[in-house]
Write an enzyme that holds these catalytic residues in place. Structure first.
Site, mmCIF file in Angstrom:
data_model
loop_
_atom_site.group_PDB
_atom_site.id
_atom_site.type_symbol
_atom_site.label_atom_id
_atom_site.label_comp_id
_atom_site.label_asym_id
_atom_site.label_seq_id
_atom_site.Cartn_x
_atom_site.Cartn_y
_atom_site.Cartn_z
ATOM 1 N N THR A 17 -52.550 -18.114 -33.907
ATOM 2 C CA THR A 17 -53.061 -18.251 -32.810
ATOM 3 C C THR A 17 -54.266 -17.277 -32.747
ATOM 4 O O THR A 17 -55.182 -17.499 -31.795
ATOM 5 C CB THR A 17 -52.212 -17.847 -31.627
ATOM 6 N N HIS A 113 -52.461 -5.995 -31.514
ATOM 7 C CA HIS A 113 -51.658 -4.934 -31.262
ATOM 8 C C HIS A 113 -50.708 -4.522 -32.560
ATOM 9 O O HIS A 113 -49.846 -3.592 -32.126
ATOM 10 C CB HIS A 113 -50.831 -5.252 -29.896
ATOM 11 N N ASP A 278 -57.236 -3.663 -30.263
ATOM 12 C CA ASP A 278 -58.603 -4.432 -30.303
ATOM 13 C C ASP A 278 -59.211 -4.658 -28.920
ATOM 14 O O ASP A 278 -60.201 -5.168 -28.698
ATOM 15 C CB ASP A 278 -58.725 -5.640 -31.025
ATOM 16 N N ASP A 280 -58.045 -6.099 -26.112
ATOM 17 C CA ASP A 280 -57.925 -7.352 -25.334
ATOM 18 C C ASP A 280 -56.817 -7.464 -24.502
ATOM 19 O O ASP A 280 -56.908 -8.337 -23.525
ATOM 20 C CB ASP A 280 -58.137 -8.548 -26.263
ATOM 21 N N THR A 343 -49.669 -21.043 -25.190
ATOM 22 C CA THR A 343 -50.013 -19.579 -25.575
ATOM 23 C C THR A 343 -51.215 -19.538 -26.591
ATOM 24 O O THR A 343 -51.231 -20.400 -27.599
ATOM 25 C CB THR A 343 -49.000 -18.645 -26.191
ATOM 26 N N GLU A 362 -51.999 -14.102 -19.598
ATOM 27 C CA GLU A 362 -50.722 -14.286 -20.392
ATOM 28 C C GLU A 362 -49.882 -13.437 -20.116
ATOM 29 O O GLU A 362 -50.181 -12.224 -20.017
ATOM 30 C CB GLU A 362 -51.186 -14.415 -22.044
ATOM 31 N N GLU A 363 -48.596 -13.583 -20.230
ATOM 32 C CA GLU A 363 -47.431 -12.779 -19.875
ATOM 33 C C GLU A 363 -47.559 -11.637 -20.960
ATOM 34 O O GLU A 363 -46.912 -10.457 -20.917
ATOM 35 C CB GLU A 363 -46.234 -13.202 -19.871
ATOM 36 N N SER A 364 -48.402 -11.683 -22.180
ATOM 37 C CA SER A 364 -48.325 -10.828 -23.177
ATOM 38 C C SER A 364 -49.508 -9.927 -23.128
ATOM 39 O O SER A 364 -49.912 -9.407 -24.058
ATOM 40 C CB SER A 364 -48.509 -11.586 -24.409
ATOM 41 N N ARG A 495 -39.368 -15.161 -29.182
ATOM 42 C CA ARG A 495 -39.663 -14.738 -27.713
ATOM 43 C C ARG A 495 -38.964 -15.490 -26.789
ATOM 44 O O ARG A 495 -38.744 -16.711 -26.848
ATOM 45 C CB ARG A 495 -41.224 -14.656 -27.327
#
Length: 542
Positions: A17, A113, A278, A280, A343, A362-364, A495
């Site tokens: 992704t 991350h 990074d 974001d 996603t 996004e929830e992430s 997840r």
């Protein structure tokens, strides 16, 4: 001198992704990085003489691969490479540069991350001319090329000095080394009321921003402390390190627990935030309250008009399917479009380019807007600060008033990391096999209303993306979602997203895991998580 080097394909260069992510030793294999870079270039057309933006998050192997990119850009006919000083460019800053310079595209070197270091993660992704991640059609072409590649082109130009800003010629191509922060900071000044933010900090407002020894450190130091006048020390861990100081640069309640503890303490600052490798992603914590990314998206959308860049209102809101429905009720009240996508930020690109959405999330922990084509951690922090400055209320009060107006979505994500791939796939296959039989049955006393494997029909280009996550919806609006993540480098991450909508203000503010306890049990009953994985609890709960 330009050389054509014979090579043999690697079979594992399928972008996920967010590009190609592997352990550093994998990228250090002979010709591994070169093969992928050449596969990207071979999948593109019309870039002769055009500009390529290059930069990364400063993780281990960043500088070495940037040198390879520059040498290969020379050999493949690019006219200019714009690179961040020291090889540094946050992902949103790279997106901005691509757009501002009208570049052909860009290569961003990051594993977001994920941890960094000699034996940790590295990544490369291509961003298109709109500044956004390559769409699936392009990543499929890159992967197809990587499976048959037989040679790559590279110029013998020697090492380029990445630490000195300026423009110089290398092998007939211009290389421009730019300050990584300047263009991004100027963009932020067009979106937010910097005078109001200066007044906020001058009033004694206290903030903690944890850059996690990752890429946003220089950005936070420059914008928050130098331009806005926040107290020195507001930006912590602001020097980017190749291994992120030995820590995991993921801004969640596990890896930024020290920030959470401080914000819940007796002498807590007014506002706390963090960003990732990074730049974001974002973590938002008010004094005494953690604000989930799903709630943050909804609250930013509801209050965006308070910032100069969004005073005209929003065109629409988009969220990934696993993200809670909190933003849906904001869109309904505002009378604007609401879009539910798979996603991956690339799915928002078409909506943003078409002017159908203004804010996405996004929830992430990813939130952003149409100012770039990536999620943007520091942007989200600055918008929160702008809202706090204008409303003159605490983050906790803003949250309480939002829930009173729209209801609260109790929401949590349970991650089971590094599950053996075959076991994870078996769980998902078994779950898909019984989807048709679930509706009408009851689990933990709750009746299942519907169950499906989410498919997305892009309203802009008509493309269809299937198998994007399994949804089980209960009567009353609760749901659980199951999805295998594509951002890890070893095994599979399962997840599980759990959500309950509570409209009654008297029932707001409960402990999230307690409020979701029956749904958490139901998720295991439905998917057989313990029996398939052998895990009796998640690796991470956010």
């Amino acid at each position: 001198m330009i050389r054509t080097v014979a090579t043999t394909p690697y079979t594992d260069q399928k972008p996920g992704t967010s590009g190609l992510r592997k352990k550093v030793p994998v990228f250090q294999q002979p010709n591994y990085a070169e093969n992928f870079i050449q596969s990207v270039f071979d999948s593109l057309e019309g870039f002769a003489g055009k500009t390529l933006v290059v930069g990364g998050d400063g993780r281990f192997y960043n500088r070495e691969v940037i040198q390879k990119v520059i040498a290969m850009a020379v050999a493949n006919g690019f006219g200019r490479v714009v690179v961040g000083q020291g090889g540094i460019l946050s992902t949103p800053a790279a997106s901005n540069l691509i757009r501002k310079r009208k570049a052909f595209g860009g290569l961003i070197l990051s594993a977001s991350h994920n941890p960094g270091g000699p034996h940790e993660d590295f990544g490369i992704k291509y961003n298109a001319e709109n500044g956004g991640p390559a769409p699936e059609k392009m990543t499929d072409a890159i992967y197809a090329r990587s499976k048959v590649i037989s040679a790559y082109r590279i110029a013998d130009i020697g090492a380029v000095d990445l630490d000195k800003t300026g423009t110089f010629e290398v092998g007939g191509m211009k290389v421009e080394v730019v300050d990584p922060v300047t263009d991004y900071a100027e963009l932020m000044e067009t979106l937010f009321d910097f005078d109001a933010l200066r007044a906020l900090f001058k009033s004694g407002f206290r903030m903690r921003f944890d850059a996690m020894h990752a890429v946003t450190g220089p950005y936070a130091k420059e914008i928050l402390e130098r331009r806005l006048g926040a107290a020195e020390g507001t930006a912590r861990n602001f020097v980017p390190l190749e291994d992120f100081g030995g820590h995991h640069p993921d801004p969640n309640l596990v890896h930024a627990k020290h920030l959470y503890d401080e914000m819940m303490g007796p002498d807590a600052p007014d506002f706390g935030a963090a960003s990732d490798g990074d730049g974001d992603r974002n973590l938002i914590i008010g004094r005494g309250i953690f604000i989930t990314p799903s709630d943050s998206l909804a609250m930013l959308a509801a209050n965006a008009h308070l910032a100069p860049g969004y005073k005209a209102g929003l065109k629409g809101i988009a969220r990934s399917m696993p993200t809670s429905g909190a933003a849906d009720r904001v869109a309904e009240k505002l009378g604007i479009g609401m879009y539910e996508t798979p996603t991956g930020w690339k799915f928002f690109g078409n909506l943003l380019d078409a002017g159908m959405a203004t804010i996405c999330g996004e929830e992430s922990a990813g939130t952003g807007s149409d100012h770039v084509r990536e999620k943007d951690g520091l942007w989200a922090v600055l918008l929160w600060l702008n809202i706090l400055a204008v409303r003159g209320e605490s983050a906790k009060d803003i949250v309480a008033k939002h829930w009173a107006t729209y209801g609260q979505n109790y929401y949590s994500r349970h991650d089971y990391e590094e599950v053996e791939t075959d076991k994870a796939n078996a769980l998902v296959d078994a779950l898909r096999g019984k989807l048709a039989s679930l509706p009408g049955t009851s689990v933990q006393g709750m009746k299942i209303a519907s169950a499906d494997d989410f498919a997305y029909n892009d309203p802009v280009d008509g493309s269809v993306s299937r198998n994007q996550g399994i949804r089980v919806l209960f009567e009353g609006g609760s749901r659980v979602v199951f999805r295998l993540s594509g951002t890890g480098t070893s095994g599979a991450t399962l997840r599980v997203y759990i959500e309950r909508y509570e409209p009654d203000p008297a029932r707001h503010g409960q402990d999230t895991q307690a409020a979701l306890a029956d749904l958490i049990k139901a998720a295991d009953d439905i998917a057989g998580i313990r029996s398939h994985t052998g895990r009796d609890k998640p690796s991470v709960i956010t």
